[in-house]
Design a protein around this motif. Structure first.
Motif, mmCIF file in Angstrom:
data_model
loop_
_atom_site.group_PDB
_atom_site.id
_atom_site.type_symbol
_atom_site.label_atom_id
_atom_site.label_comp_id
_atom_site.label_asym_id
_atom_site.label_seq_id
_atom_site.Cartn_x
_atom_site.Cartn_y
_atom_site.Cartn_z
ATOM 1 N N LYS A 31 35.765 35.140 24.367
ATOM 2 C CA LYS A 31 35.444 35.667 25.693
ATOM 3 C C LYS A 31 34.654 34.574 26.420
ATOM 4 C CE LYS A 31 34.090 39.927 27.796
ATOM 5 N NZ LYS A 31 33.368 41.166 27.727
ATOM 6 N N ARG A 48 46.394 31.577 28.485
ATOM 7 C CA ARG A 48 47.787 31.458 28.025
ATOM 8 C C ARG A 48 47.896 30.892 26.613
ATOM 9 N NH1 ARG A 48 50.931 33.089 31.844
ATOM 10 N NH2 ARG A 48 50.371 32.729 34.019
ATOM 11 N N ARG A 55 37.081 34.288 32.367
ATOM 12 C CA ARG A 55 36.754 34.636 33.753
ATOM 13 C C ARG A 55 36.015 33.483 34.410
ATOM 14 N NH1 ARG A 55 34.497 40.569 31.959
ATOM 15 N NH2 ARG A 55 36.346 41.126 30.774
ATOM 16 N N VAL A 68 42.668 33.429 42.328
ATOM 17 C CA VAL A 68 42.952 34.870 42.333
ATOM 18 C C VAL A 68 44.434 35.109 42.610
ATOM 19 C CG1 VAL A 68 42.470 37.054 43.500
ATOM 20 C CG2 VAL A 68 40.594 35.505 42.953
ATOM 21 N N SER A 70 46.741 33.398 41.595
ATOM 22 C CA SER A 70 47.471 33.175 40.346
ATOM 23 C C SER A 70 47.171 34.270 39.331
ATOM 24 C CB SER A 70 47.083 31.827 39.725
ATOM 25 O OG SER A 70 47.052 30.822 40.691
ATOM 26 N N GLY A 71 46.473 35.304 39.759
ATOM 27 C CA GLY A 71 46.220 36.437 38.876
ATOM 28 C C GLY A 71 45.018 36.241 37.960
ATOM 29 N N LEU A 72 44.141 35.275 38.266
ATOM 30 C CA LEU A 72 42.996 35.004 37.394
ATOM 31 C C LEU A 72 41.768 35.790 37.853
ATOM 32 C CD1 LEU A 72 43.456 31.130 37.123
ATOM 33 C CD2 LEU A 72 44.242 32.899 35.528
ATOM 34 N N ALA A 73 40.912 36.126 36.871
ATOM 35 C CA ALA A 73 39.707 36.903 37.182
ATOM 36 C C ALA A 73 38.593 35.954 37.624
ATOM 37 C CB ALA A 73 39.281 37.713 35.967
ATOM 38 N N VAL A 74 38.655 35.560 38.880
ATOM 39 C CA VAL A 74 37.674 34.621 39.429
ATOM 40 C C VAL A 74 36.970 35.282 40.607
ATOM 41 C CG1 VAL A 74 37.402 32.422 40.646
ATOM 42 C CG2 VAL A 74 38.966 32.594 38.695
ATOM 43 N N ILE A 75 35.639 35.126 40.649
ATOM 44 C CA ILE A 75 34.900 35.684 41.783
ATOM 45 C C ILE A 75 34.264 34.566 42.587
ATOM 46 C CG2 ILE A 75 34.368 37.800 40.513
ATOM 47 C CD1 ILE A 75 31.407 36.798 40.464
ATOM 48 N N HIS A 76 34.047 34.849 43.866
ATOM 49 C CA HIS A 76 33.296 33.915 44.690
ATOM 50 C C HIS A 76 31.823 34.109 44.391
ATOM 51 C CE1 HIS A 76 31.256 32.678 48.525
ATOM 52 N NE2 HIS A 76 31.875 31.587 48.123
ATOM 53 N N ASP A 82 24.358 34.139 40.825
ATOM 54 C CA ASP A 82 25.177 35.233 40.285
ATOM 55 C C ASP A 82 25.032 35.481 38.791
ATOM 56 O OD1 ASP A 82 27.013 36.516 42.426
ATOM 57 O OD2 ASP A 82 26.962 34.392 42.922
ATOM 58 N N PHE A 85 23.257 38.637 37.030
ATOM 59 C CA PHE A 85 23.836 39.983 37.029
ATOM 60 C C PHE A 85 24.696 40.268 35.803
ATOM 61 C CE2 PHE A 85 22.779 38.922 41.332
ATOM 62 C CZ PHE A 85 22.112 40.049 41.752
ATOM 63 N N TYR A 86 24.925 39.236 34.984
ATOM 64 C CA TYR A 86 25.744 39.451 33.788
ATOM 65 C C TYR A 86 24.868 39.966 32.645
ATOM 66 C CZ TYR A 86 29.611 37.001 36.046
ATOM 67 O OH TYR A 86 30.608 36.649 36.888
ATOM 68 N N PRO A 87 25.422 40.800 31.794
ATOM 69 C CA PRO A 87 24.616 41.370 30.695
ATOM 70 C C PRO A 87 24.368 40.348 29.583
ATOM 71 C CG PRO A 87 26.889 42.141 30.541
ATOM 72 C CD PRO A 87 26.805 41.323 31.787
#
Lengths: 214, 384
Positions: A31, A48, A55, A68, A70-76, A82, A85-87
């Motif tokens: 992960k 792949r 992410r 995004v 291309s279907g990837l889990a990317v945030i601005h 930022d 905010f992650y655990p």
């Protein structure tokens, strides 16, 4: 965001060689959070080829939109604002490639990385490289090289450090260096494996795999 | 516009009836429950390509076809169709009129019923119970079961539609593989409630509203509803968009005469108001705006928004628009951060646009590419 030099050699799937070295450090199915992921080349590769749950965070909106789309889990977002905010322990690996020198609070960003992830993979341009030392010594002006190619008044690289500086910070913070290597500008491994002092003199880029102590 | 306008044309809408009704958050039960809906594309044999699209406050189920009342194109026709981001060759799209709406689903304009579902020969009107966004989602869940769909490939919606998407993901996480709440927020802000209240007061203040029993005289509170629409419409646009479209131009004149001058922006708003009243029921407007005001997803989870998504396997895509001041980027970012805290997989873009909140309905190629890409990624993962 530091601009990647234009003449970096690309390998299969247009992935920068330094990203490939990072990918080699990450096991199957991990992960992963890639901070400053650009258009998501590393994330896509890990998803792949290694079935990773990868992410990304990227500050440049055009790159985010590309990733995004291309279907990837990317945030601005960005490393300074930022990560908080992650655990705790949400990721196996947190990657920060060629970005540490450009963040506002590098020490805090590293802390966050090793809070969120069990491992941190960090690459940065080495300010201890002989060419920089030589230029500063002989000309008395801020170095202007392939890697450090922006004038001091507009460079995004506000926190440059040397390999020795980085190792000292890791010691101070109690991070375990599991692996490190120095590479040249094109991402090829440089043969300074045995001596940190030589690597600090001849390595243009440094790549570290860190682990939380204890 | 103060004179009575003939009641709406009666249009037959495709619908499903659930005779056992629907228990609501307020404690009331509406019996029976009718859900009007439209579908586009074909459900595959595995029933794995179904995508639910949730409409906004004044939208309806006519997503991608001419509207039976107004004759206008579907509200998201620009992105629905073969080869488009919501690809009807690939996905089976479902769009249902919300509970409380006025396009065939149970709402204030439906015939009032008693607890046993017997018709009382008059519309519900203001006696229609309070509904919530979660009630709307529960009604859609009934439709989902009726259609034999166990899991949505994706649930997508903008504005109030986005609120429904969030509620879907929080309430039925196992039924939602991918969720795309667009240009929305996890709660309605004080400013948003305030604008809604202006609209509601305009309706209440119209003499034709008659305490909500306007149907008895064959009237509709057209003036009040039009003003409500005009105020709301301003909040859907941006200062830049209004300047770009209208500036200070006058209608039919090049300079002020101080007599009958009408700015183009005034004329535009009046037109928006007057066409709206021909297709929307005032009591529905009151019911649905209230449902939006009630919405506060964090409050449903002891004030912790991330708790609403803890452990979720749903993949999320959020998009906001830079000039949207009704649901600003900060609201979407707050949701993204809550999702990150919950360990969810999230994509998030802020699209640069001067079109305000309405941008999600308009031509925004980057948004369409991002939404389409997200959906393709989810479909790939699901083997669709």
């Amino acid at each position: 965001m530091p601009e990647a030099p234009t003449d970096i050699r690309y390998v299969a799937k247009n992935m920068r060689l330094d990203l490939r070295l990072i990918a080699e450090m990450i096991p199957h199915g991990a992960k992963v959070l890639d901070i400053g992921c650009g258009d998501g080349a590393l994330i896509e590769h890990l998803t792949r080829e290694k079935q990773a749950d990868a992410r990304g965070i990227e500050i440049d909106m055009a790159e985010v939109t590309k990733a995004v789309s291309s279907g990837l889990a990317v945030i601005h977002g960005d490393a300074d604002n930022d990560l908080a905010f992650y655990p705790d322990g949400g990721f196996d690996y947190v990657v920060l490639s060629r970005t540490l020198q450009a963040v506002e609070r590098p020490r805090e960003v590293l802390r966050q990385m090793l809070r969120i992830g069990a491992h941190a993979i960090v690459s940065f341009p080495n300010f201890g490289h002989w060419e920089l030392r030589w230029r500063l010594l002989t000309r008395g002006r801020m170095p202007d090289t392939e890697t450090w190619n922006r004038p001091w008044y507009e460079t995004p690289n506000i926190h440059p450090c040397t390999i020795l500086d980085f190792i000292a910070l890791c010691e101070m913070e109690g991070y375990r260096v599991e692996k490190w290597l120095a590479v040249d500008e094109r991402g090829l491994k440089a043969p300074w494996r045995r001596s940190v002092r030589l690597a600090n003199l001849f390595g243009e880029q440094a790549l570290f795999l860190l682990r939380r102590a204890g | 516009m103060s004179q009575a306008i003939a009641p709406f044309p009666e249009v037959a809408h495709q619908h499903a009836v659930f005779p056992d009704g629907l228990p609501l958050d307020c404690g009331a039960v509406v019996v029976p429950l009718t859900v009007a809906y439209r579908t586009y594309g074909t459900l595959n044999a595995e029933r794995s390509n179904a995508v639910l699209v949730c409409h906004a406050l004044t939208g309806d189920q006519y997503l991608a076809e001419p509207h039976p009342v107004t004759g206008k194109p579907g509200w998201w026709e620009s992105i629905v169709g073969p080869g488009k981001p919501l690809d009807t060759d690939r996905y089976f799209l479902v769009c249902a009129n919300v509970l409380g709406g006025c396009m065939g689903s149970t709402g204030p304009r439906s015939e009032m019923t008693d607890a046993e579902g017997r018709g009382l020969g008059r519309p519900w009107g203001t006696d229609f119970p309070s509904v919530t966004i979660r009630d709307m989602v529960r009604a859609q869940k009934r439709l989902m079961e009726h259609l034999g769909i166990a899991r949505w490939l994706a649930v997508i919606g903008g504005s109030m539609g986005g609120m429904q998407v969030l509620e879907w993901a929080a309430t039925y996480p196992d039924a939602v593989l991918a969720a795309a709440p667009i240009a929305c927020a996890a709660h309605h802000s004080a400013q948003n409630i305030a604008f809604h209240e202006v609209g509601r007061q305009a309706i209440h203040g119209d003499p034709d509203w008659m305490g909500g029993r306007y149907w008895e005289e064959g009237r509709i509170p057209a003036r009040g509803l039009a003003v409500a629409r005009m105020v709301a419409h301003i909040t859907y646009l941006s200062e830049q968009a209004l300047t770009r479209k209208f500036g200070r131009r006058l209608r039919g004149a090049s300079a002020l005469t101080f007599l009958e001058d009408v700015f183009e922006v005034e004329s535009y708003l009046r037109y928006q108001g007057s066409t709206f009243v021909q297709r929307f029921d005032a009591n529905s407007y009151l019911t649905i705006t209230r449902a939006m005001d009630f919405f506060d997803l964090a409050a449903e989870h002891e004030g912790d928004l991330s708790a609403a998504f803890r452990g979720t396997a749903t993949r999320f895509f959020l998009a906001s628009f830079s000039s949207d001041w009704l649901f600003p980027t900060s609201e979407s970012r707050a949701i993204v951060r809550a999702l990150n805290a919950a360990g969810a997989s999230v994509s998030f873009v802020e699209i640069a646009s001067d079109k305000g909140h309405d941008a999600f309905l308009l031509e925004e190629p980057e948004f369409h590419a991002a939404l389409g890409g997200f959906l393709r990624g989810a479909a790939e993962k699901a083997g669709v």
